[in-house]
Motif scaffolding. Structure first.
Motif, PDB file in Angstrom:
ATOM      1  N   ARG A  27       0.809  -1.226   0.000  1.00  0.00           N
ATOM      2  CA  ARG A  27       0.000   0.000   0.000  1.00  0.00           C
ATOM      3  C   ARG A  27       0.836   1.267   0.000  1.00  0.00           C
ATOM      4  N   GLY A  28       2.102   1.170   0.384  1.00  0.00           N
ATOM      5  CA  GLY A  28       2.895   2.372   0.566  1.00  0.00           C
ATOM      6  C   GLY A  28       2.610   2.991   1.920  1.00  0.00           C
ATOM      7  N   PRO A  29       3.123   4.181   2.180  1.00  0.00           N
ATOM      8  CA  PRO A  29       3.046   4.749   3.529  1.00  0.00           C
ATOM      9  C   PRO A  29       1.662   5.205   3.966  1.00  0.00           C
ATOM     10  N   GLY A  30       0.773   5.496   3.034  1.00  0.00           N
ATOM     11  CA  GLY A  30      -0.586   5.875   3.418  1.00  0.00           C
ATOM     12  C   GLY A  30      -0.773   7.365   3.690  1.00  0.00           C
ATOM     13  N   ARG A  31       0.284   8.073   4.064  1.00  0.00           N
ATOM     14  CA  ARG A  31       0.243   9.517   4.322  1.00  0.00           C
ATOM     15  C   ARG A  31       1.425  10.158   3.620  1.00  0.00           C
ATOM     16  N   ALA A  32       1.292  11.457   3.338  1.00  0.00           N
ATOM     17  CA  ALA A  32       2.398  12.179   2.705  1.00  0.00           C
ATOM     18  C   ALA A  32       3.604  12.200   3.645  1.00  0.00           C
ATOM     19  N   ARG A  33       4.781  11.955   3.090  1.00  0.00           N
ATOM     20  CA  ARG A  33       6.006  11.926   3.882  1.00  0.00           C
ATOM     21  C   ARG A  33       7.095  12.710   3.157  1.00  0.00           C
ATOM     22  N   GLU A  34       8.081  13.146   3.915  1.00  0.00           N
ATOM     23  CA  GLU A  34       9.210  13.888   3.361  1.00  0.00           C
ATOM     24  C   GLU A  34      10.489  13.111   3.608  1.00  0.00           C
ATOM     25  N   PRO A  35      11.454  13.216   2.699  1.00  0.00           N
ATOM     26  CA  PRO A  35      12.699  12.456   2.871  1.00  0.00           C
ATOM     27  C   PRO A  35      13.377  12.787   4.200  1.00  0.00           C
ATOM     28  N   PHE A  36      14.001  11.778   4.781  1.00  0.00           N
ATOM     29  CA  PHE A  36      14.787  11.940   5.997  1.00  0.00           C
ATOM     30  C   PHE A  36      16.228  11.566   5.677  1.00  0.00           C
ATOM     31  N   LEU A  37      17.127  12.509   5.908  1.00  0.00           N
ATOM     32  CA  LEU A  37      18.538  12.309   5.586  1.00  0.00           C
ATOM     33  C   LEU A  37      19.377  12.348   6.851  1.00  0.00           C
ATOM     34  N   VAL A  38      20.437  11.567   6.862  1.00  0.00           N
ATOM     35  CA  VAL A  38      21.508  11.709   7.838  1.00  0.00           C
ATOM     36  C   VAL A  38      22.688  12.268   7.064  1.00  0.00           C
ATOM     37  N   GLU A  39      23.059  13.497   7.404  1.00  0.00           N
ATOM     38  CA  GLU A  39      24.018  14.246   6.599  1.00  0.00           C
ATOM     39  C   GLU A  39      23.489  14.337   5.167  1.00  0.00           C
ATOM     40  N   ASP A  40      24.160  13.758   4.198  1.00  0.00           N
ATOM     41  CA  ASP A  40      23.736  13.892   2.802  1.00  0.00           C
ATOM     42  C   ASP A  40      23.119  12.619   2.232  1.00  0.00           C
ATOM     43  N   GLU A  41      22.798  11.654   3.090  1.00  0.00           N
ATOM     44  CA  GLU A  41      22.292  10.372   2.603  1.00  0.00           C
ATOM     45  C   GLU A  41      20.841  10.162   3.037  1.00  0.00           C
ATOM     46  N   ALA A  75      12.974  18.495   2.877  1.00  0.00           N
ATOM     47  CA  ALA A  75      13.430  17.253   3.502  1.00  0.00           C
ATOM     48  C   ALA A  75      13.934  17.587   4.892  1.00  0.00           C
ATOM     49  N   TRP A  76      14.040  16.590   5.737  1.00  0.00           N
ATOM     50  CA  TRP A  76      14.542  16.746   7.095  1.00  0.00           C
ATOM     51  C   TRP A  76      15.921  16.127   7.179  1.00  0.00           C
ATOM     52  N   VAL A  77      16.863  16.904   7.714  1.00  0.00           N
ATOM     53  CA  VAL A  77      18.266  16.486   7.711  1.00  0.00           C
ATOM     54  C   VAL A  77      18.794  16.478   9.137  1.00  0.00           C
ATOM     55  N   LEU A  78      19.346  15.351   9.531  1.00  0.00           N
ATOM     56  CA  LEU A  78      19.968  15.191  10.846  1.00  0.00           C
ATOM     57  C   LEU A  78      21.474  15.260  10.660  1.00  0.00           C
ATOM     58  N   ARG A  79      22.107  16.125  11.440  1.00  0.00           N
ATOM     59  CA  ARG A  79      23.549  16.297  11.300  1.00  0.00           C
ATOM     60  C   ARG A  79      24.238  16.143  12.653  1.00  0.00           C
ATOM     61  N   GLY A  80      25.468  15.655  12.588  1.00  0.00           N
ATOM     62  CA  GLY A  80      26.283  15.488  13.787  1.00  0.00           C
ATOM     63  C   GLY A  80      27.533  14.733  13.427  1.00  0.00           C
ATOM     64  N   LEU A  81      28.604  14.923  14.202  1.00  0.00           N
ATOM     65  CA  LEU A  81      29.868  14.266  13.876  1.00  0.00           C
ATOM     66  C   LEU A  81      29.748  12.750  13.927  1.00  0.00           C
ATOM     67  N   ASP A  82      28.878  12.242  14.796  1.00  0.00           N
ATOM     68  CA  ASP A  82      28.683  10.805  14.961  1.00  0.00           C
ATOM     69  C   ASP A  82      27.256  10.471  14.552  1.00  0.00           C
ATOM     70  N   ALA A  83      27.073   9.801  13.416  1.00  0.00           N
ATOM     71  CA  ALA A  83      25.729   9.525  12.903  1.00  0.00           C
ATOM     72  C   ALA A  83      24.917   8.701  13.880  1.00  0.00           C
ATOM     73  N   SER A  84      25.535   7.678  14.470  1.00  0.00           N
ATOM     74  CA  SER A  84      24.800   6.841  15.423  1.00  0.00           C
ATOM     75  C   SER A  84      24.410   7.629  16.664  1.00  0.00           C
ATOM     76  N   GLY A  85      25.308   8.507  17.127  1.00  0.00           N
ATOM     77  CA  GLY A  85      24.982   9.343  18.268  1.00  0.00           C
ATOM     78  C   GLY A  85      23.833  10.281  17.967  1.00  0.00           C
ATOM     79  N   ALA A  86      23.825  10.851  16.770  1.00  0.00           N
ATOM     80  CA  ALA A  86      22.735  11.743  16.367  1.00  0.00           C
ATOM     81  C   ALA A  86      21.415  10.981  16.292  1.00  0.00           C
ATOM     82  N   LEU A  87      21.449   9.782  15.729  1.00  0.00           N
ATOM     83  CA  LEU A  87      20.239   8.962  15.640  1.00  0.00           C
ATOM     84  C   LEU A  87      19.756   8.550  17.026  1.00  0.00           C
ATOM     85  N   HIS A  88      20.699   8.281  17.917  1.00  0.00           N
ATOM     86  CA  HIS A  88      20.347   7.933  19.294  1.00  0.00           C
ATOM     87  C   HIS A  88      19.629   9.104  19.975  1.00  0.00           C
ATOM     88  N   ALA A  89      20.160  10.310  19.796  1.00  0.00           N
ATOM     89  CA  ALA A  89      19.533  11.493  20.378  1.00  0.00           C
ATOM     90  C   ALA A  89      18.144  11.720  19.798  1.00  0.00           C
TER      91      ALA A  89
END
Length: 268
Positions: A16-30, A65-79
């Motif tokens: 079905r896909g996501p069902g609602r409108a969504r925007e890309p989520f990036l960690v840094e440039d990915e 799009a929404w972009v999460l940035r930080g020197l440590d990607a896993s640390g940023a995702l954890h936060a």
């Protein structure tokens, strides 16, 4: 052979896909997932800014799009996962880390399992079909206190591939935890194929997106062995002949994931 109606319905639900409108989520440039913009209006990373993590709305390929940035990607995702939990936008918090990968499958970091659906992060899972020597199939009934699909029927084993595991390691670990069986004690173990899910998720108040690849395996459980649950997540096991298995599938008594796996194993 034409697929029966329950197979067609299960596959339509899974695509079905996501069902609602969504925007890309990036960690840094990915790009690693997607998000429902309404979720972000209700969370804040401010208490964690001192850790050097930022979450901002930026333009990506001509669209927001929404972009999460930080020197440590896993640390940023954890936060970010903790911020989502604080705002009530996480699934059940399990203390289990899953891999976060880019579109090419390259690992960017890891994140708490409870956050993957709201972030639209693709996940991996494994299922095992356990056959008796006479062809009957072992199935499990999920514990009634499971957060997802309590009390429904499932394959002999189904579990996530954690960030610390290969598929084969996850298969072995989950088979022991759920069924008390050692992989090397089973016979004719083989990879059967995979199924994909792309559908809305109930997590985050229905604002999640489930993208998952399930690799499924089959094996024969020797006659002298019987599954015995080790982790409290299974109510009971049953050994079903084909007709009884099909009847339960037609009645919608299996989880959506198990239904897709069993349909593929049955040749549809």
């Amino acid at each position: 052979m034409n697929a029966p109606g329950w197979v067609t319905a299960a596959r339509a639900q899974a695509r079905r896909g996501p069902g609602r409108a969504r925007e890309p989520f990036l960690v840094e440039d990915e790009v690693v997932g997607s998000v429902d913009a309404e979720v972000w209006s209700q969370i804040s990373l401010q208490p964690r800014m001192r850790l050097g993590y930022t979450l901002s709305k930026e333009e990506y390929r001509g669209a927001p799009a929404w972009v999460l940035r930080g020197l440590d990607a896993s640390g940023a995702l954890h936060a970010l996962a903790h911020a989502l939990r604080d705002a009530g936008h996480c699934g059940p918090w399990r203390g289990e880390q899953l891999a976060v990968c880019d579109a090419a499958g390259r690992r960017i970091g890891i994140v708490e399992r409870g956050a993957v659906r709201v972030l639209g992060v693709a996940t991996q899972a494994v299922h095992l079909l356990g056959l008796a020597p006479d062809g009957r199939m072992w199935v499990q009934q999920r514990a009634f206190d499971k957060p997802n699909h309590p009390g429904l029927w499932d394959t002999l084993m189904g579990g996530m591939v954690s960030a610390a595991d290969t598929r084969e390691q996850a298969l072995a670990r989950e088979t022991w935890e759920e069924a008390g069986l050692r992989i090397d004690a089973l016979q004719a173990l083989a990879h059967g194929g995979h199924v994909d899910l792309d559908q809305p998720s109930d997590e985050a108040g229905g604002r999640g997106h489930m993208r998952e690849r399930i690799d499924w395996y089959r094996a024969t459980v020797p006659q002298h062995l019987q599954p015995v649950n080790q982790d409290g997540e299974v109510a009971r096991f049953e050994l079903l002949p084909r007709d009884a298995l099909l009847q339960r599938l037609e009645q919608g008594m299996f989880t959506p994931e198990a239904t897709l796996v069993l349909a593929a194993a049955l040749g549809w």
